[in-house]
Motif scaffolding. Sequence first.
Motif, PDB file in Angstrom:
ATOM      1  N   UNK A 105       0.837  -1.199   0.000  1.00 27.13           N
ATOM      2  CA  UNK A 105       0.000   0.000   0.000  1.00 27.13           C
ATOM      3  C   UNK A 105       0.871   1.248   0.000  1.00 27.13           C
ATOM      4  N   UNK A 106       0.348   2.304  -0.658  1.00 26.62           N
ATOM      5  CA  UNK A 106       1.100   3.541  -0.853  1.00 26.62           C
ATOM      6  C   UNK A 106       0.249   4.729  -0.409  1.00 26.62           C
ATOM      7  N   UNK A 107       0.890   5.670   0.281  1.00 25.81           N
ATOM      8  CA  UNK A 107       0.277   6.956   0.583  1.00 25.81           C
ATOM      9  C   UNK A 107       1.050   8.036  -0.160  1.00 25.81           C
ATOM     10  N   UNK A 108       0.489   9.246  -0.166  1.00 27.47           N
ATOM     11  CA  UNK A 108       1.199  10.399  -0.719  1.00 27.47           C
ATOM     12  C   UNK A 108       1.624  11.297   0.438  1.00 27.47           C
ATOM     13  N   UNK A 109       2.899  11.638   0.460  1.00 31.12           N
ATOM     14  CA  UNK A 109       3.449  12.537   1.468  1.00 31.12           C
ATOM     15  C   UNK A 109       3.839  13.838   0.791  1.00 31.12           C
TER      16      UNK A 109
END
Length: 133
Positions: free
Chosen positions: A26-30
């Motif tokens: 899973x990937x988030x945006x920072x």
Amino acid sequence: MLYGKEHVRRYQETDGAEGHDWNNTTVLLLTTKGRNSGRPYTTPLIYQRHGDVYLIVASYGGAPDDPQWYKNLRADPEVEVQVKGEKFAARARPARPEEKPEMWRVMTATWPQYDEYQQKTDREIPIVVLERT
């Protein structure tokens, strides 16, 4: 496979329908503020929830230097995070020495290559804790 700016664009356009689930993790945006420019920079990063916080790893693929986004948040820990369609402000901090072993296990369970990256470099790869503000 999505990478870099295209990954960010598709994630933002689709509220993570494209880009959150990536390469069996899973990937988030920072979004950090450039420490020299003051401009916002958004980076897609593998993450895991850990209780009430989110964990990310400043691995840079095992490069000898820290990634730019990590240098930015060290200069200004107030960041923006996007997980799927949810956007929130957070404060970023490195994991404390007593927290890191457990957090490292959480992150290597989702991305085993982190162990390889650590073996490739002399620097200690930081785990970053993102706490909602």
